[in-house]
Design a protein around this motif. Sequence first.
Motif, PDB file in Angstrom:
ATOM      1  N   UNK A  96      30.968  63.981  31.953  1.00 49.74           N
ATOM      2  CA  UNK A  96      30.986  62.567  32.306  1.00 49.74           C
ATOM      3  C   UNK A  96      31.740  62.366  33.620  1.00 49.74           C
ATOM      4  N   UNK A  97      32.888  63.012  33.762  1.00 51.23           N
ATOM      5  CA  UNK A  97      33.679  62.896  34.987  1.00 51.23           C
ATOM      6  C   UNK A  97      32.901  63.425  36.183  1.00 51.23           C
ATOM      7  N   UNK A  98      32.189  64.534  36.012  1.00 51.45           N
ATOM      8  CA  UNK A  98      31.431  65.118  37.118  1.00 51.45           C
ATOM      9  C   UNK A  98      30.281  64.218  37.541  1.00 51.45           C
ATOM     10  N   UNK A 119      33.092  59.401  22.551  1.00 53.56           N
ATOM     11  CA  UNK A 119      32.189  59.438  23.701  1.00 53.56           C
ATOM     12  C   UNK A 119      31.607  58.052  23.975  1.00 53.56           C
ATOM     13  N   UNK A 120      31.303  57.302  22.932  1.00 49.88           N
ATOM     14  CA  UNK A 120      30.808  55.934  23.101  1.00 49.88           C
ATOM     15  C   UNK A 120      31.890  55.037  23.692  1.00 49.88           C
ATOM     16  N   UNK A 138      33.046  67.003  22.408  1.00 53.43           N
ATOM     17  CA  UNK A 138      33.726  65.906  23.089  1.00 53.43           C
ATOM     18  C   UNK A 138      34.466  66.414  24.334  1.00 53.43           C
ATOM     19  N   UNK A 139      35.085  67.585  24.221  1.00 54.23           N
ATOM     20  CA  UNK A 139      35.779  68.154  25.383  1.00 54.23           C
ATOM     21  C   UNK A 139      34.780  68.427  26.510  1.00 54.23           C
ATOM     22  N   UNK A 140      33.605  68.956  26.165  1.00 51.97           N
ATOM     23  CA  UNK A 140      32.581  69.219  27.165  1.00 51.97           C
ATOM     24  C   UNK A 140      32.038  67.911  27.735  1.00 51.97           C
TER      25      UNK A 140
END
Length: 267
Positions: free
Chosen positions: A122-124, A213-214, A115-117
Amino acid sequence: MPAPIVFYDIPRKANVPSDNAWSPNTWKTRYSLNIKGLPYRTVWVEYPDIEALYKKLGVESADKGPTGAPIYTLPLIYDPNTKVHVSDSAAIARYLDKTYPDTPTLIPRETDALHAAFQRAFAAVFNPGNGGFSWLMMPETYVRLNPASQGYFRRTREEWFGTTLEELAPRGSQKRQKHWEAVKAAFHEVAGWLQAGGQERLFFLGGETICYADIVNAAFVGWIRNTFGEDSAEWRDVLSWDEGRWGKLAEAFRKYESVDEGSPLEL
């Protein structure tokens, strides 16, 4: 039943309380609370009052800007059952999992590192630095904010982008179309993650299990729908992407979209 958690959110112009909620970042926490079925009450905070709220509560900022100065953002919760304040939507999800283990788990322990990854990836993908989601959404968000927040929002965002809000994505311009295509490409890349290994998934854990993540995905899909409206050309376009995946995701989250009337912040 625990006492209601205090949930600090940012309002916008609305005819009914359910339209007040708009921010994808605070929606991550609203979804989290609704999925877990935890009682809460919303306190609506205009942008210029967020820093004063943190200082009044004695809460440290979780984020820092390019100069190292603290950035005061929402969501923020106060849990009267533990007398704890928590900011940042992912940190809030982890806190709720730990504190209320008998409710649905948002970040299963074995997926914590993933989840951290995911958050960084996702931000990138959605904000690559040369255009895309933020460039498109900032001007649209500004016009929908209450007057009390508009001045602060314009000043800070124009400092970030180095240009006026009106110049970010003018309607009818090639620049706007380029940003929209970047948004479509970002969602398509995330769809590829969900199809890894040749499996077709709506949710990252497969089956009907929703994880954090969802929630992040749904919050960004919802930002488009809630901003432009369900009858808009933009939303109809989103519904056509990736074989209708994002419309299906939005429908799956409908039952977690309750918004209480709440009350305005009193400093």
